[in-house]
Design a protein around this motif. Structure first.
Motif, PDB file in Angstrom:
ATOM      1  N   PHE A 185      -2.881   7.606   1.021  1.00 28.82           N
ATOM      2  CA  PHE A 185      -3.832   6.648   0.456  1.00 28.82           C
ATOM      3  C   PHE A 185      -4.394   7.182  -0.857  1.00 28.82           C
ATOM      4  CE2 PHE A 185      -8.186   5.304  -0.213  1.00 28.82           C
ATOM      5  CZ  PHE A 185      -8.124   3.940  -0.037  1.00 28.82           C
ATOM      6  N   TYR A 186      -4.734   8.453  -0.832  1.00 27.95           N
ATOM      7  CA  TYR A 186      -5.366   9.104  -1.973  1.00 27.95           C
ATOM      8  C   TYR A 186      -4.437   9.047  -3.188  1.00 27.95           C
ATOM      9  CZ  TYR A 186      -8.136  12.891  -4.140  1.00 27.95           C
ATOM     10  OH  TYR A 186      -8.935  13.645  -4.940  1.00 27.95           O
ATOM     11  N   ARG A 187      -3.133   9.173  -2.932  1.00 26.83           N
ATOM     12  CA  ARG A 187      -2.188   9.276  -4.050  1.00 26.83           C
ATOM     13  C   ARG A 187      -1.639   7.926  -4.498  1.00 26.83           C
ATOM     14  NH1 ARG A 187      -0.161  13.729  -0.583  1.00 26.83           N
ATOM     15  NH2 ARG A 187      -1.453  15.508  -1.179  1.00 26.83           N
ATOM     16  N   LEU A 188      -1.700   6.930  -3.601  1.00 28.16           N
ATOM     17  CA  LEU A 188      -1.091   5.647  -3.954  1.00 28.16           C
ATOM     18  C   LEU A 188      -2.066   4.778  -4.745  1.00 28.16           C
ATOM     19  CD1 LEU A 188       0.600   4.937  -0.508  1.00 28.16           C
ATOM     20  CD2 LEU A 188       1.775   5.486  -2.660  1.00 28.16           C
ATOM     21  N   PRO A 189      -1.580   4.124  -5.782  1.00 26.85           N
ATOM     22  CA  PRO A 189      -2.493   3.298  -6.589  1.00 26.85           C
ATOM     23  C   PRO A 189      -2.922   2.030  -5.849  1.00 26.85           C
ATOM     24  CG  PRO A 189      -0.239   3.144  -7.421  1.00 26.85           C
ATOM     25  CD  PRO A 189      -0.215   4.183  -6.341  1.00 26.85           C
ATOM     26  N   ILE A 199     -11.637  -4.331  -0.313  1.00 22.64           N
ATOM     27  CA  ILE A 199     -11.594  -3.800   1.053  1.00 22.64           C
ATOM     28  C   ILE A 199     -10.550  -2.688   1.065  1.00 22.64           C
ATOM     29  CG2 ILE A 199     -11.105  -4.299   3.480  1.00 22.64           C
ATOM     30  CD1 ILE A 199     -11.853  -7.214   2.929  1.00 22.64           C
ATOM     31  N   GLU A 200     -11.009  -1.463   1.282  1.00 21.87           N
ATOM     32  CA  GLU A 200     -10.120  -0.309   1.162  1.00 21.87           C
ATOM     33  C   GLU A 200      -8.889  -0.377   2.061  1.00 21.87           C
ATOM     34  OE1 GLU A 200     -13.776   2.623   1.027  1.00 21.87           O
ATOM     35  OE2 GLU A 200     -11.933   3.626   1.694  1.00 21.87           O
ATOM     36  N   CYS A 201      -9.092  -0.746   3.337  1.00 21.70           N
ATOM     37  CA  CYS A 201      -7.983  -0.556   4.270  1.00 21.70           C
ATOM     38  C   CYS A 201      -6.835  -1.522   4.026  1.00 21.70           C
ATOM     39  CB  CYS A 201      -8.461  -0.596   5.713  1.00 21.70           C
ATOM     40  SG  CYS A 201      -9.508  -1.956   6.055  1.00 21.70           S
ATOM     41  N   ILE A 202      -7.051  -2.505   3.150  1.00 25.27           N
ATOM     42  CA  ILE A 202      -5.922  -3.375   2.794  1.00 25.27           C
ATOM     43  C   ILE A 202      -4.811  -2.549   2.132  1.00 25.27           C
ATOM     44  CG2 ILE A 202      -5.188  -5.309   1.340  1.00 25.27           C
ATOM     45  CD1 ILE A 202      -7.852  -6.612   1.841  1.00 25.27           C
ATOM     46  N   ARG A 203      -5.192  -1.467   1.441  1.00 23.66           N
ATOM     47  CA  ARG A 203      -4.182  -0.642   0.775  1.00 23.66           C
ATOM     48  C   ARG A 203      -3.118  -0.153   1.771  1.00 23.66           C
ATOM     49  NH1 ARG A 203      -5.977   4.302  -3.015  1.00 23.66           N
ATOM     50  NH2 ARG A 203      -7.506   2.690  -3.507  1.00 23.66           N
ATOM     51  N   TYR A 204      -3.559   0.225   2.964  1.00 23.52           N
ATOM     52  CA  TYR A 204      -2.588   0.707   3.952  1.00 23.52           C
ATOM     53  C   TYR A 204      -1.605  -0.384   4.302  1.00 23.52           C
ATOM     54  CZ  TYR A 204      -5.935   4.458   4.462  1.00 23.52           C
ATOM     55  OH  TYR A 204      -6.765   5.500   4.213  1.00 23.52           O
ATOM     56  N   LEU A 205      -2.141  -1.590   4.473  1.00 27.01           N
ATOM     57  CA  LEU A 205      -1.257  -2.703   4.824  1.00 27.01           C
ATOM     58  C   LEU A 205      -0.299  -2.981   3.673  1.00 27.01           C
ATOM     59  CD1 LEU A 205      -3.827  -5.120   6.516  1.00 27.01           C
ATOM     60  CD2 LEU A 205      -2.234  -3.531   7.624  1.00 27.01           C
ATOM     61  N   GLU A 206      -0.810  -2.918   2.459  1.00 28.64           N
ATOM     62  CA  GLU A 206       0.045  -3.213   1.317  1.00 28.64           C
ATOM     63  C   GLU A 206       1.181  -2.199   1.198  1.00 28.64           C
ATOM     64  OE1 GLU A 206      -1.903  -5.331  -2.296  1.00 28.64           O
ATOM     65  OE2 GLU A 206      -3.430  -3.936  -1.583  1.00 28.64           O
ATOM     66  N   TYR A 207       0.975  -0.991   1.724  1.00 31.03           N
ATOM     67  CA  TYR A 207       2.033   0.017   1.681  1.00 31.03           C
ATOM     68  C   TYR A 207       2.749   0.169   3.025  1.00 31.03           C
ATOM     69  CZ  TYR A 207       0.592   1.396  -2.995  1.00 31.03           C
ATOM     70  OH  TYR A 207       0.312   1.400  -4.327  1.00 31.03           O
TER      71      TYR A 207
END
Ligand code: NAD
Ligand code: ZN
Length: 604
Positions: A185-189, A199-207
């Motif tokens: 998460f820290y490294r992915l844009p 909403i932060e946790c959407i990033r996980y879903l997007e990846y």
């Protein structure tokens, strides 16, 4: 890991706000520790204030080195070099974090599909459409195995067919990550869905990461707004924590006092008995006495004793206390034999605070609150030169800090010795005499009309109230008698509120003071003048006193305030929960709404 950012956009400084005598962040830290679920608990913060607060309380804190967009980034930086398998993120503003929810999240990592889980989080059922449609409440939808499909501030799903019963879930800010997922998460844009919804946790879903959700029904209180803080304080009291303390307080009093016109002469011999070898006495003296030889001649400086003149133009500040302590520590290797404050409430409060910070590490701001002081203060003596505040007897020292105006209220605060010499108050100007004297009158009114009243505070309060009426409305006292009596009224008024509380005027006056710097005495008068609905007969008396002494009470202070200023004023006033509860009873919130308070302020 508890990420703790100092500046929250909706409620700045909220993590350092007082929650039942401790800052919110300390409560959250303690709650996380008390679950006994973790090998280690850390607060990760960008703020030195929060960092030293946690350290002071014996906790573990980490300063983040870099500016971060999100709490996850902040904790990712902190765990990067740690050897950990699962990292749990507990929000700093969740002081009621409990074992149950965290346990459920952690249990998921032991379930059948554990190897599919990158991270786990919590959700709770919601039913109220107001909450479902509130963008501050993040909703989540899940698949049949409770893996998250999407998070949104919109109501999801959209209830096109009202006949289908859908369960809505609110996302709760507790996450447990495998370390790898967090580092990814820290490294992915950030991508657009996350950016759009914030909403932060959407990033996980997007990846393509898998987030497993557990359901909890425990509703904690998050501190997002000043109202939440009020609710939280109430909830805490209901848990009986402070109610117990407040009901039967074991109250220290000033153990030694000398009274009488000319008693200031005694000071030298009183101090001689307390002198420790080469350790100096430090005198903090109101600057107004700079050229007053009558007073200065009686301060016999010996050896390396030091006299500091201090201006009382502004209310005392925590930074000022820190500065004086620093000065003393850099000049003397020995801890002083004592601190002597000679002046009004401002100087007395500074003297009390300096004597405390000399023996307790950190900043004075760290101790604003109830019973946060750990070590006994340096011997300290108070010599009031103006009467009314009761600061000479009280267990508090009121300070303006970086985020709040609040006393250091502790068993170590009261003076070890007080010298009451009415001669010292002879030079006080009429207006100032009135404003500070009215502080005493208002202490009595608020204590005697409060719901916390009891025989202890009543006996002191009634005496002080009668003395005030004699002094400010009677015609029989000589000037010297009046000064001596006001000195004792101040003492009794202070004792009266010790075992109860002040009320509406003080709560509102703190708001004025925080935003406009209005001094305590005059601020109380400005407010009290408009409080006839709360203290009808005493406001009438007050107005008679104003006329009798031809005192001018300033008006129009709030006419040109910005909305932000007015809101801050209201927030500060409303945060003083015990004062309102004393004044208006348990249901004070229904009586004193923000709107009503705004209207009152706008009259001033
Ligand atoms: P003050 O100490 O601010 O002094 C008011 C003015 O009177 C100053 O200009 C000062 O220089 C001057 N002055 C003092 N003595 C004088 C003298 N003998 N002759 C001529 N001028 C003199 O006023 P205060 O009203 O006593 O104190 C206000 C402060 O007390 C506030 O900071 C308030 O927060 C604090 N306070 C503390 C408590 C407590 O329990 N600790 C209670 C109430 C108020
Ligand atoms: Zn007061």
């Amino acid at each position: 890991m508890i990420p703790a950012r100092y500046g929250a956009s909706r409620f700045p400084g909220k993590l350092m706000q007082d929650l039942g005598g401790k800052p919110v962040i300390v409560r959250t830290y303690e709650a996380a520790k008390e679950t006994n679920l973790f090998d280690e608990v850390f607060v990760v913060t960008d703020s030195e204030i929060i960092f030293s607060e946690i350290e002071q309380q014996g906790g573990k804190a980490i300063m983040s080195k870099i500016e971060h967009e999100s709490g996850s980034d902040r904790i990712a930086e902190a765990v990067e070099d740690m050897d950990v398998d699962i990292v749990v993120n507990v929000q700093g503003d969740e002081p009621f974090t409990n074992r149950e929810g965290l346990e459920q999240v952690l249990k998921l990592f032991k379930g059948d599909d554990a190897d599919k889980i990158d991270l786990a989080s919590l959700m709770t059922e919601i039913h109220d459409w107001k909450e479902i449609s509130d963008p501050n409440c993040v909703k989540v939808i899940v698949d049949k195995d409770n893996f998250a499909q999407y998070f949104s501030r919109s109501p999801i799903p959209y209830p096109r067919d009202k006949n289908i019963a859908v369960q809505y879930y609110k996302h709760k800010g507790i996450y447990a990550f495998r370390k790898q997922a967090l580092m990814d998460f820290y490294r992915l844009p950030m991508r657009t869905l996350e950016a759009a919804e914030k909403i932060e946790c959407i990033r996980y879903l997007e990846y393509g990461k898998n987030i497993k959700m557990a359901v909890t029904n425990v509703q904690g209180i998050e501190i997002d707004t000043p109202e939440d803080l009020i609710r939280a304080n109430k909830a805490l009291r209901q848990k009986n924590e402070i109610a117990v303390n407040n009901k039967y307080r074991n109250f220290p009093m000033v153990p030694k006092v000398v009274f009488g016109a000319g008693s200031f002469d005694q000071l030298s011999s009183i101090l001689a008995a307390q002198r420790k070898d080469k350790a100096p006495f430090i005198f903090l003296v109101d600057e107004v006495f700079k050229n007053n030889n009558e007073i200065l001649d009686h301060i016999n400086l010996h050896f390396n004793d030091k006299l500091l003149f201090i201006s009382a133009d502004e209310e005392p500040k925590t930074v000022q206390v820190d500065q004086i302590v620093k000065e003393i520590k850099s000049e003397f290797t020995n801890k002083p034999s004592g601190i002597i404050g000679i002046g009004g409430g401002t100087i007395l409060d500074l003297a009390k605070a300096v004597s405390i910070i000399l023996t307790n590490k950190g900043s004075a701001a760290d101790y604003q609150g109830w019973d946060l002081v750990k070590n006994k203060a340096v011997y300290h003596v108070g010599v009031p030169t103006i009467s009314g505040t009761g600061a000479e007897v009280s267990r508090t020292t009121v300070l303006t800090g970086p985020i709040k105006k609040l006393g250091i209220n502790s068993d170590f605060t009261p003076f070890d010795q007080v010298v009451l010499d009415p001669n010292l108050t002879a030079g006080v100007a009429k207006n100032q005499w009135f404003y500070t004297g009215m502080d005493c009158f208002i202490h009595c009114v608020e204590s005697l009309n409060g719901t916390f009243l009891n025989a202890f505070s009543q006996s002191y309060g009634e005496k002080a109230y009668d003395l005030c009426k004699e002094i400010f409305l009677g015609n029989s006292l000589s000037e010297a008698e009046s000064r001596a009596k006001l000195m004792m009224a101040s003492w009794h008024g202070g004792m009266s509120i010790a075992y109860s509380q002040v009320g509406v005027a003080h709560a509102m006056s703190y708001g004025l003071s925080y935003v406009l710097g209005t001094k305590h005495g005059i601020g109380n008068c400005i407010v009290f003048d408009h409080l006839e609905e709360f203290y009808p007969k005493d406001v009438v008396l007050f107005k008679q006193m104003v006329v009798k002494y031809n005192i001018e009470i300033p008006t129009g202070l709030c006419a040109n305030l910005t909305d932000t200023q007015l809101n801050t004023m209201i927030d500060i006033a409303l945060s003083l929960v015990p004062l309102w509860e004393n004044a208006l009873g348990e249901n004070w919130e229904t009586i004193m709404t923000r709107e009503r308070l705004r209207e009152l302020y706008l009259k001033m």
